[in-house]
Design a protein around this motif. Structure first.
Motif, PDB file in Angstrom:
ATOM      1  N   GLU A  33       9.060  42.293  27.411  1.00  0.00           N
ATOM      2  CA  GLU A  33       7.646  42.495  27.433  1.00  0.00           C
ATOM      3  C   GLU A  33       7.426  42.198  25.981  1.00  0.00           C
ATOM      4  OE1 GLU A  33       4.506  46.302  27.977  1.00  0.00           O
ATOM      5  OE2 GLU A  33       6.554  46.331  28.415  1.00  0.00           O
ATOM      6  N   SER A  34       8.034  42.559  24.910  1.00  0.00           N
ATOM      7  CA  SER A  34       7.699  42.462  23.533  1.00  0.00           C
ATOM      8  C   SER A  34       7.542  40.984  23.427  1.00  0.00           C
ATOM      9  CB  SER A  34       8.660  43.007  22.750  1.00  0.00           C
ATOM     10  OG  SER A  34       8.461  42.780  21.297  1.00  0.00           O
ATOM     11  N   LYS A  35       8.449  39.971  23.639  1.00  0.00           N
ATOM     12  CA  LYS A  35       8.399  38.624  23.158  1.00  0.00           C
ATOM     13  C   LYS A  35       7.394  37.874  24.259  1.00  0.00           C
ATOM     14  CE  LYS A  35      11.538  36.588  20.700  1.00  0.00           C
ATOM     15  NZ  LYS A  35      10.948  35.878  19.278  1.00  0.00           N
ATOM     16  N   ALA A  36       7.126  38.259  25.271  1.00  0.00           N
ATOM     17  CA  ALA A  36       6.101  37.689  25.958  1.00  0.00           C
ATOM     18  C   ALA A  36       4.566  38.150  25.488  1.00  0.00           C
ATOM     19  CB  ALA A  36       5.965  38.339  27.429  1.00  0.00           C
ATOM     20  N   THR A  37       4.526  39.313  24.754  1.00  0.00           N
ATOM     21  CA  THR A  37       3.176  39.755  24.380  1.00  0.00           C
ATOM     22  C   THR A  37       2.775  39.834  23.131  1.00  0.00           C
ATOM     23  OG1 THR A  37       3.888  41.968  24.472  1.00  0.00           O
ATOM     24  CG2 THR A  37       2.758  41.136  26.589  1.00  0.00           C
ATOM     25  N   ILE A  38       3.801  39.656  22.020  1.00  0.00           N
ATOM     26  CA  ILE A  38       3.536  39.879  20.438  1.00  0.00           C
ATOM     27  C   ILE A  38       3.940  38.797  20.094  1.00  0.00           C
ATOM     28  CG2 ILE A  38       4.419  41.193  18.427  1.00  0.00           C
ATOM     29  CD1 ILE A  38       5.012  43.681  20.621  1.00  0.00           C
TER      30      ILE A  38
END
Length: 197
Positions: A33-38
């Motif tokens: 989720e972090s890599k996809a959204t930040i």
């Protein structure tokens, strides 16, 4: 991690299927989720010697008080800045990494932080840490210095930055929506300056 044999044969040989533990599933979900959204941007500083984790946590706590933009997050189109400096410390528990939190790390002395980290390591490994021990982090440190010279971390969701410790370098991952100028470099300089003092 539980493992079961698959009857499927391929050019790779026999296939073992492994079911992730709940902790591994949560970790995988979080980093994806972090890599996809930040949008990540990185800053690096070479190390002359590897700092102790307690010293690094104390330095991060004080440096974040001086660079408050990185003691926050980008959420719902706004910048959040947090009033407390709570540093999560990545603890290797064998099959995954847990992130218990040193609260008010800018106000706790190094010996107090060292005692906390030892308590966290023992509790994470035997499963005795209560869930509140993992709550409220505003920044994260992941120590991979025993495994790599350099380690570029993934930002923990809901934070502006995460610091990776390798044996030869510190690498700071920042949310590029927040770090649009020199704040990441400023924070890293303050951390290394405090370590050298």
């Amino acid at each position: 991690m539980s493992t079961e044999k698959s009857g499927t044969a391929s050019l790779r040989g026999s296939v073992d299927l492994a079911e992730p533990t709940p902790a591994q599933r949560a970790f995988a979900r979080g980093v994806a989720e972090s890599k996809a959204t930040i949008p990540h941007v990185y800053f690096e500083a070479a190390l002359k010697s590897r700092p102790g984790l307690a010293a690094l946590t104390a330095a991060c706590g004080r440096a974040l008080r001086e660079v408050p933009m990185l003691n926050g997050a980008y959420r719902d189109g706004r910048f959040e800045r947090y009033g407390r400096v709570n540093v999560a410390v990545g603890v290797d528990a064998g099959d995954t990494i847990f992130f218990p939190v040193v609260r008010d790390a800018d106000r706790v002395d190094e010996s107090g932080i060292e005692a906390k980290i030892a308590e966290f390591a023992a509790g994470a490994r035997d499963g005795s840490l209560p869930s509140p021990a993992y709550a409220g982090a505003t920044f994260t440190i992941i120590d991979m210095s025993e495994h790599a010279e350099r380690f570029a971390p993934v930002i923990n969701h809901g934070q502006a930055a995460t610091l990776g410790l390798g044996s030869a370098a510190l690498i700071l991952a920042c949310d590029n929506r927040i770090v649009q100028a020199g704040e990441g470099g400023d924070l890293l300089k303050r951390i290394t300056g405090l370590l050298a003092a």
